[in-house]
Design a protein around this motif. Sequence first.
Motif, PDB file in Angstrom:
ATOM      1  N   ASP A 173       0.755  -1.144   0.073  1.00 20.74           N
ATOM      2  CA  ASP A 173       0.076  -0.030   0.172  1.00 20.74           C
ATOM      3  C   ASP A 173       0.852   1.210  -0.033  1.00 20.74           C
ATOM      4  O   ASP A 173       1.654   1.407   1.048  1.00 20.74           O
ATOM      5  CB  ASP A 173      -0.863  -0.064   1.090  1.00 20.74           C
ATOM      6  CG  ASP A 173      -1.865   1.266   1.266  1.00 20.74           C
ATOM      7  OD1 ASP A 173      -1.834   1.775   0.234  1.00 20.74           O
ATOM      8  OD2 ASP A 173      -2.500   1.382   2.093  1.00 20.74           O
ATOM      9  N   LEU A 174       0.768   2.104  -1.052  1.00 23.25           N
ATOM     10  CA  LEU A 174       1.399   3.325  -1.059  1.00 23.25           C
ATOM     11  C   LEU A 174       0.891   4.282  -0.565  1.00 23.25           C
ATOM     12  O   LEU A 174       1.242   5.391  -0.559  1.00 23.25           O
ATOM     13  CB  LEU A 174       1.998   3.523  -2.461  1.00 23.25           C
ATOM     14  CG  LEU A 174       2.829   2.412  -3.360  1.00 23.25           C
ATOM     15  CD1 LEU A 174       3.095   2.870  -4.760  1.00 23.25           C
ATOM     16  CD2 LEU A 174       4.158   2.323  -2.170  1.00 23.25           C
ATOM     17  N   SER A 175      -0.456   4.330  -0.278  1.00 21.09           N
ATOM     18  CA  SER A 175      -1.159   5.531   0.063  1.00 21.09           C
ATOM     19  C   SER A 175      -0.865   5.967   1.387  1.00 21.09           C
ATOM     20  O   SER A 175      -0.300   5.247   2.287  1.00 21.09           O
ATOM     21  CB  SER A 175      -2.912   5.142   0.246  1.00 21.09           C
ATOM     22  OG  SER A 175      -2.916   4.087   1.254  1.00 21.09           O
ATOM     23  N   GLY A 176      -0.669   7.338   1.615  1.00 22.41           N
ATOM     24  CA  GLY A 176      -0.135   8.071   2.559  1.00 22.41           C
ATOM     25  C   GLY A 176       1.482   8.083   2.849  1.00 22.41           C
ATOM     26  O   GLY A 176       2.262   8.600   3.629  1.00 22.41           O
ATOM     27  N   ALA A 177       2.048   7.326   1.808  1.00 17.55           N
ATOM     28  CA  ALA A 177       3.666   7.392   1.847  1.00 17.55           C
ATOM     29  C   ALA A 177       4.035   8.234   0.672  1.00 17.55           C
ATOM     30  O   ALA A 177       5.168   8.106   0.230  1.00 17.55           O
ATOM     31  CB  ALA A 177       4.044   5.954   1.645  1.00 17.55           C
ATOM     32  N   GLU A 178       3.218   8.902   0.108  1.00 14.81           N
ATOM     33  CA  GLU A 178       3.782  10.134  -0.899  1.00 14.81           C
ATOM     34  C   GLU A 178       5.020  10.800  -0.593  1.00 14.81           C
ATOM     35  O   GLU A 178       6.162  10.969  -1.499  1.00 14.81           O
ATOM     36  CB  GLU A 178       2.803  10.995  -1.422  1.00 14.81           C
ATOM     37  CG  GLU A 178       1.540  10.559  -1.923  1.00 14.81           C
ATOM     38  CD  GLU A 178       0.429   9.963  -0.877  1.00 14.81           C
ATOM     39  OE1 GLU A 178      -0.308   9.186  -1.150  1.00 14.81           O
ATOM     40  OE2 GLU A 178       0.767   9.992   0.401  1.00 14.81           O
ATOM     41  N   GLU A 179       5.192  11.176   0.624  1.00 19.35           N
ATOM     42  CA  GLU A 179       6.715  11.680   0.997  1.00 19.35           C
ATOM     43  C   GLU A 179       7.929  10.779   0.819  1.00 19.35           C
ATOM     44  O   GLU A 179       8.832  11.284   0.083  1.00 19.35           O
ATOM     45  CB  GLU A 179       6.584  12.492   2.385  1.00 19.35           C
ATOM     46  CG  GLU A 179       7.806  12.953   3.094  1.00 19.35           C
ATOM     47  CD  GLU A 179       7.803  13.217   4.597  1.00 19.35           C
ATOM     48  OE1 GLU A 179       9.082  13.264   5.144  1.00 19.35           O
ATOM     49  OE2 GLU A 179       6.620  13.632   5.091  1.00 19.35           O
ATOM     50  N   LEU A 180       7.767   9.690   1.243  1.00 18.19           N
ATOM     51  CA  LEU A 180       8.740   8.605   1.062  1.00 18.19           C
ATOM     52  C   LEU A 180       9.001   8.307  -0.350  1.00 18.19           C
ATOM     53  O   LEU A 180      10.155   8.569  -0.728  1.00 18.19           O
ATOM     54  CB  LEU A 180       8.514   7.490   2.010  1.00 18.19           C
ATOM     55  CG  LEU A 180       9.456   6.261   1.735  1.00 18.19           C
ATOM     56  CD1 LEU A 180      10.992   6.669   2.289  1.00 18.19           C
ATOM     57  CD2 LEU A 180       8.729   4.899   2.218  1.00 18.19           C
ATOM     58  N   MET A 181       7.879   8.054  -1.022  1.00 23.77           N
ATOM     59  CA  MET A 181       8.049   7.588  -2.492  1.00 23.77           C
ATOM     60  C   MET A 181       8.638   8.823  -3.476  1.00 23.77           C
ATOM     61  O   MET A 181       9.365   8.520  -4.267  1.00 23.77           O
ATOM     62  CB  MET A 181       6.804   7.231  -3.215  1.00 23.77           C
ATOM     63  CG  MET A 181       6.268   6.088  -2.384  1.00 23.77           C
ATOM     64  SD  MET A 181       7.405   4.647  -1.883  1.00 23.77           S
ATOM     65  CE  MET A 181       7.853   4.367  -3.593  1.00 23.77           C
ATOM     66  N   ALA A 182       8.554  10.148  -2.817  1.00 24.39           N
ATOM     67  CA  ALA A 182       8.886  11.000  -3.761  1.00 24.39           C
ATOM     68  C   ALA A 182      10.549  11.292  -3.781  1.00 24.39           C
ATOM     69  O   ALA A 182      11.086  11.866  -4.636  1.00 24.39           O
ATOM     70  CB  ALA A 182       8.450  12.568  -3.413  1.00 24.39           C
ATOM     71  N   VAL A 183      11.118  10.735  -2.451  1.00 26.91           N
ATOM     72  CA  VAL A 183      12.423  10.620  -2.496  1.00 26.91           C
ATOM     73  C   VAL A 183      13.316   9.334  -2.413  1.00 26.91           C
ATOM     74  O   VAL A 183      14.407   9.516  -2.309  1.00 26.91           O
ATOM     75  CB  VAL A 183      12.919  11.529  -0.899  1.00 26.91           C
ATOM     76  CG1 VAL A 183      12.575  12.935  -1.124  1.00 26.91           C
ATOM     77  CG2 VAL A 183      12.215  10.727   0.042  1.00 26.91           C
ATOM     78  N   VAL A 184      12.641   8.432  -3.016  1.00 29.51           N
ATOM     79  CA  VAL A 184      12.963   7.133  -2.867  1.00 29.51           C
ATOM     80  C   VAL A 184      14.378   6.929  -3.582  1.00 29.51           C
ATOM     81  O   VAL A 184      15.374   6.351  -3.400  1.00 29.51           O
ATOM     82  CB  VAL A 184      12.055   6.031  -3.314  1.00 29.51           C
ATOM     83  CG1 VAL A 184      12.692   4.861  -3.901  1.00 29.51           C
ATOM     84  CG2 VAL A 184      11.117   5.647  -2.009  1.00 29.51           C
ATOM     85  N   ALA A 185      14.360   7.504  -5.003  1.00 29.29           N
ATOM     86  CA  ALA A 185      15.544   7.280  -5.838  1.00 29.29           C
ATOM     87  C   ALA A 185      16.659   7.820  -5.171  1.00 29.29           C
ATOM     88  O   ALA A 185      17.668   7.394  -5.300  1.00 29.29           O
ATOM     89  CB  ALA A 185      15.136   7.871  -7.055  1.00 29.29           C
ATOM     90  N   ASP A 186      16.614   9.403  -4.575  1.00 27.46           N
ATOM     91  CA  ASP A 186      17.698  10.023  -4.029  1.00 27.46           C
ATOM     92  C   ASP A 186      18.177   9.060  -2.703  1.00 27.46           C
ATOM     93  O   ASP A 186      19.453   8.929  -2.486  1.00 27.46           O
ATOM     94  CB  ASP A 186      17.327  11.249  -3.662  1.00 27.46           C
ATOM     95  CG  ASP A 186      17.188  12.229  -4.903  1.00 27.46           C
ATOM     96  OD1 ASP A 186      17.772  11.822  -5.902  1.00 27.46           O
ATOM     97  OD2 ASP A 186      16.486  13.190  -4.725  1.00 27.46           O
ATOM     98  N   GLU A 187      17.283   8.582  -1.824  1.00 29.80           N
ATOM     99  CA  GLU A 187      17.696   7.864  -0.649  1.00 29.80           C
ATOM    100  C   GLU A 187      18.524   6.500  -1.070  1.00 29.80           C
ATOM    101  O   GLU A 187      19.112   6.036  -0.317  1.00 29.80           O
ATOM    102  CB  GLU A 187      16.368   7.563   0.037  1.00 29.80           C
ATOM    103  CG  GLU A 187      16.744   7.003   1.549  1.00 29.80           C
ATOM    104  CD  GLU A 187      17.568   8.009   2.629  1.00 29.80           C
ATOM    105  OE1 GLU A 187      18.100   7.673   3.362  1.00 29.80           O
ATOM    106  OE2 GLU A 187      17.822   8.999   1.948  1.00 29.80           O
TER     107      GLU A 187
END
Length: 254
Positions: A173-187
């Motif tokens: 479930d990716l809902s509510g995790a927009e902040e994390l998914m927006a920076v995943v590539a950089d992390e």
Amino acid sequence: MPDAALPVITPRGAKIEPSAGAPFEAVRVARNVLHTSRTAALATLDPQSGYPYTTATNIGIEPDGTPYFFAAGLTLHARNMEADPRISLTLAPFGKGDALTLPRLTLVGKAELMDADDVSLARRRYIDRYPKAKLYLSLPDTRFYRLRTQGVQINGGPARNASNITAADLRTDLSGAEELMAVVADEVARLNAIKGEASRLAVLAGAKTGRWTITCIDPDGIDLATANDLARLWFSERVATLEQLEKALAQPLK
């Protein structure tokens, strides 16, 4: 085409007493097989004969748990999928002992050609998992397909099987995790740049130390790869923000 209201995997006719089987965590095993299998048997339907045609392929996993795979446009399975998108994927730790004693996962559904907008990211993740893929992803007729899973069967080994799990059980479930998914590539890039960090996480996941690379992070865990193996580190609690991820990585994980 079969009736859409009917299950895509027809239930077995014989009644099986649940107590006759060995208990196992079907969903957990299925999700682990999904994330750690390098190879899958891909079955398509020949448009002329109607017979199944099976080949082997590598499997990529999108952050929400959707499996995807590469196919060259001139292949028989690509032709078959154009005519009939119904396919089956069987994932298992091929080449690691007696296949019938190890968990194996069968997914049934429809192949969906990826949009051009999604291919770039899918390609990068695929190469992170399979570095030698650069050799064939340069082909002019490269295609990526998602499997929209409609039926699931997990076999955990002798006397361990379950058909009551669903495609939804395999999703992240990716809902509510927009902040994390927006920076995943950089992390992912930051963590991979820390010497030994990916190997540390792989060991926590139960793998042997080695030249590991983090390929993807999602709210439920981290996917890692070497040239010959894959591993999945599951978070003890769901992670939805970068702060939560940092806290999770700072403590022992289960």
